[in-house]
Design a protein around this motif. Structure first.
Motif, PDB file in Angstrom:
ATOM      1  N   HIS A  32     -58.558 -17.040 -17.766  1.00 27.09           N
ATOM      2  CA  HIS A  32     -57.961 -17.322 -16.458  1.00 27.09           C
ATOM      3  C   HIS A  32     -56.466 -17.000 -16.365  1.00 27.09           C
ATOM      4  O   HIS A  32     -55.951 -16.736 -15.279  1.00 27.09           O
ATOM      5  N   TYR A  33     -55.751 -17.016 -17.492  1.00 31.27           N
ATOM      6  CA  TYR A  33     -54.311 -16.730 -17.516  1.00 31.27           C
ATOM      7  C   TYR A  33     -53.504 -17.627 -16.573  1.00 31.27           C
ATOM      8  O   TYR A  33     -52.521 -17.192 -15.972  1.00 31.27           O
ATOM      9  N   LEU A  34     -53.896 -18.886 -16.459  1.00 26.60           N
ATOM     10  CA  LEU A  34     -53.100 -19.850 -15.700  1.00 26.60           C
ATOM     11  C   LEU A  34     -52.003 -20.410 -16.596  1.00 26.60           C
ATOM     12  O   LEU A  34     -52.179 -20.531 -17.811  1.00 26.60           O
ATOM     13  N   LEU A  35     -50.867 -20.749 -16.006  1.00 27.72           N
ATOM     14  CA  LEU A  35     -49.720 -21.257 -16.751  1.00 27.72           C
ATOM     15  C   LEU A  35     -49.688 -22.775 -16.680  1.00 27.72           C
ATOM     16  O   LEU A  35     -49.565 -23.357 -15.598  1.00 27.72           O
ATOM     17  N   ASN A  36     -49.808 -23.419 -17.844  1.00 26.61           N
ATOM     18  CA  ASN A  36     -49.931 -24.873 -17.888  1.00 26.61           C
ATOM     19  C   ASN A  36     -48.647 -25.613 -17.497  1.00 26.61           C
ATOM     20  O   ASN A  36     -48.691 -26.798 -17.184  1.00 26.61           O
ATOM     21  N   GLU A  37     -47.506 -24.910 -17.516  1.00 26.63           N
ATOM     22  CA  GLU A  37     -46.255 -25.580 -17.142  1.00 26.63           C
ATOM     23  C   GLU A  37     -46.109 -25.713 -15.625  1.00 26.63           C
ATOM     24  O   GLU A  37     -45.200 -26.379 -15.138  1.00 26.63           O
ATOM     25  N   PHE A  38     -47.011 -25.064 -14.879  1.00 28.21           N
ATOM     26  CA  PHE A  38     -46.986 -25.136 -13.418  1.00 28.21           C
ATOM     27  C   PHE A  38     -48.250 -25.807 -12.894  1.00 28.21           C
ATOM     28  O   PHE A  38     -49.287 -25.797 -13.561  1.00 28.21           O
TER      29      PHE A  38
ATOM     30  N   HIS B 266     -57.399 -30.773  -6.528  1.00 27.08           N
ATOM     31  CA  HIS B 266     -56.772 -30.579  -7.843  1.00 27.08           C
ATOM     32  C   HIS B 266     -55.431 -29.853  -7.737  1.00 27.08           C
ATOM     33  O   HIS B 266     -54.868 -29.432  -8.754  1.00 27.08           O
ATOM     34  N   ALA B 267     -54.910 -29.693  -6.531  1.00 28.53           N
ATOM     35  CA  ALA B 267     -53.736 -28.840  -6.290  1.00 28.53           C
ATOM     36  C   ALA B 267     -52.525 -29.221  -7.130  1.00 28.53           C
ATOM     37  O   ALA B 267     -51.768 -28.352  -7.571  1.00 28.53           O
ATOM     38  N   GLN B 268     -52.315 -30.528  -7.355  1.00 26.70           N
ATOM     39  CA  GLN B 268     -51.121 -30.965  -8.072  1.00 26.70           C
ATOM     40  C   GLN B 268     -51.353 -31.177  -9.564  1.00 26.70           C
ATOM     41  O   GLN B 268     -50.433 -31.540 -10.300  1.00 26.70           O
ATOM     42  N   LYS B 269     -52.571 -30.930 -10.031  1.00 26.60           N
ATOM     43  CA  LYS B 269     -52.857 -31.054 -11.459  1.00 26.60           C
ATOM     44  C   LYS B 269     -52.328 -29.842 -12.212  1.00 26.60           C
ATOM     45  O   LYS B 269     -52.042 -28.801 -11.633  1.00 26.60           O
ATOM     46  N   LYS B 270     -52.215 -29.980 -13.520  1.00 30.79           N
ATOM     47  CA  LYS B 270     -51.901 -28.849 -14.382  1.00 30.79           C
ATOM     48  C   LYS B 270     -53.223 -28.206 -14.830  1.00 30.79           C
ATOM     49  O   LYS B 270     -54.246 -28.908 -14.961  1.00 30.79           O
TER      50      LYS B 270
ATOM     51  N   GLN C  24     -63.538 -24.834 -13.262  1.00 29.95           N
ATOM     52  CA  GLN C  24     -62.480 -25.126 -12.286  1.00 29.95           C
ATOM     53  C   GLN C  24     -61.294 -24.173 -12.458  1.00 29.95           C
ATOM     54  O   GLN C  24     -60.725 -23.684 -11.478  1.00 29.95           O
ATOM     55  N   LYS C  25     -60.929 -23.903 -13.705  1.00 31.00           N
ATOM     56  CA  LYS C  25     -59.833 -22.961 -13.962  1.00 31.00           C
ATOM     57  C   LYS C  25     -60.158 -21.584 -13.386  1.00 31.00           C
ATOM     58  O   LYS C  25     -59.300 -20.920 -12.805  1.00 31.00           O
ATOM     59  N   GLN C  26     -61.408 -21.159 -13.544  1.00 25.18           N
ATOM     60  CA  GLN C  26     -61.761 -19.830 -13.042  1.00 25.18           C
ATOM     61  C   GLN C  26     -61.755 -19.798 -11.517  1.00 25.18           C
ATOM     62  O   GLN C  26     -61.388 -18.780 -10.915  1.00 25.18           O
ATOM     63  N   ARG C  27     -62.106 -20.916 -10.873  1.00 24.35           N
ATOM     64  CA  ARG C  27     -62.023 -20.965  -9.412  1.00 24.35           C
ATOM     65  C   ARG C  27     -60.564 -20.911  -8.945  1.00 24.35           C
ATOM     66  O   ARG C  27     -60.255 -20.295  -7.922  1.00 24.35           O
ATOM     67  N   VAL C  28     -59.676 -21.525  -9.711  1.00 21.21           N
ATOM     68  CA  VAL C  28     -58.244 -21.422  -9.391  1.00 21.21           C
ATOM     69  C   VAL C  28     -57.784 -19.973  -9.558  1.00 21.21           C
ATOM     70  O   VAL C  28     -57.017 -19.458  -8.736  1.00 21.21           O
ATOM     71  N   ALA C  29     -58.268 -19.305 -10.604  1.00 21.33           N
ATOM     72  CA  ALA C  29     -57.918 -17.898 -10.816  1.00 21.33           C
ATOM     73  C   ALA C  29     -58.412 -17.035  -9.653  1.00 21.33           C
ATOM     74  O   ALA C  29     -57.740 -16.081  -9.251  1.00 21.33           O
ATOM     75  N   ILE C  30     -59.576 -17.373  -9.096  1.00 23.86           N
ATOM     76  CA  ILE C  30     -60.086 -16.638  -7.932  1.00 23.86           C
ATOM     77  C   ILE C  30     -59.201 -16.902  -6.721  1.00 23.86           C
ATOM     78  O   ILE C  30     -58.881 -15.975  -5.958  1.00 23.86           O
ATOM     79  N   ALA C  31     -58.787 -18.152  -6.525  1.00 19.93           N
ATOM     80  CA  ALA C  31     -57.873 -18.475  -5.423  1.00 19.93           C
ATOM     81  C   ALA C  31     -56.583 -17.671  -5.541  1.00 19.93           C
ATOM     82  O   ALA C  31     -56.067 -17.140  -4.549  1.00 19.93           O
TER      83      ALA C  31
END
Length: 224
Positions: free
Chosen positions: A95-101, A138-142, A150-157
């Motif tokens: 997913h390459y999401l950044l955990n600090e954000f 989950h918008a304000q979660k890390k 869920q991470k992959q759905r955020v990556a799609i968003a």
């Protein structure tokens, strides 16, 4: 006649220095608006290489690539980077999401880079994409507080934030279990059917591929 989003003419590519090894051979494809297309084939058949050519991340090939009716050949890297940011959304196996954000901030990033909208509008757009994917709660979660699906759905968003012409995916369900793979598939299907989103997904999952609108089967660098 549906609007063509992507088209190739005689795309070929080889690897090697002393001896050229063909990886892609005479690829001719057309993708129309709203199509949900999968690319499948055995490991090493060239499907991921094809995706990187079609996404403009690999420019070392013969033939022509058109995105939104514009030829990509001869464009500078800054020009191609803008095409990627404006017209293509990417979803990868990881997913390459950044955990600090936060989740919301991760989704906002491509739009902040593009600079087409003000920050408040980008924030609202990002939230709206999370609503579409049932992830607004989950918008304000890390990201490290989310499940793999869920991470992959955020990556799609995040891939959708700039309203791209096409979503390209490289094994987007490769790290997911059957339940989460189904959720991601249904998300893609809904995007194609209800929003007219064009999708091109490389996958080794034959069940996933069979359920897409069209399957491009590759074999030895060619469309079989």
């Amino acid at each position: 006649m549906k609007e063509l989003i992507l088209q190739t003419s005689h795309i070929s590519k080889s690897f090697g220095d002393a001896v050229d090894v063909p990886v892609l051979s005479d690829i001719n494809l057309q993708l129309a608006k709203g199509e949900f297309v999968s690319v499948t084939g055995k490991s090493g058949c060239g499907k991921s290489t094809l995706l990187y050519v079609l996404s403009t991340m690999d420019t070392d090939y013969d033939g022509e690539l058109y995105i939104d009716g514009v030829c990509m050949n001869g464009k500078t890297e800054p020009q191609l980077a803008r095409v990627r940011n404006e017209k293509i959304g990417f979803v990868f196996q990881f997913h390459y999401l950044l955990n600090e954000f936060s989740v919301l901030q991760n989704v906002m990033m491509p739009a902040l880079r593009l600079g087409r909208w003000e920050a408040d509008e980008i924030r609202q757009r990002a939230y709206d994409k999370l609503v579409t994917l049932d992830m607004a709660q989950h918008a304000q979660k890390k990201p490290n507080q989310l499940s793999g699906g869920q991470k992959q759905r955020v990556a799609i968003a995040r891939a959708l934030i700039n309203d791209p012409l096409i979503i390209m995916g490289d094994e987007p369900t490769g790290n997911l279990d059957k339940r989460n793979s189904e959720i991601v598939f249904e998300t893609f299907l809904q995007l194609a059917q209800t929003q007219g989103q064009t999708l091109l997904i490389v996958t080794h999952d034959q069940e996933f591929a069979r359920r897409t609108g069209r399957t491009i089967q590759m074999q030895d660098g060619k469309v079989a």
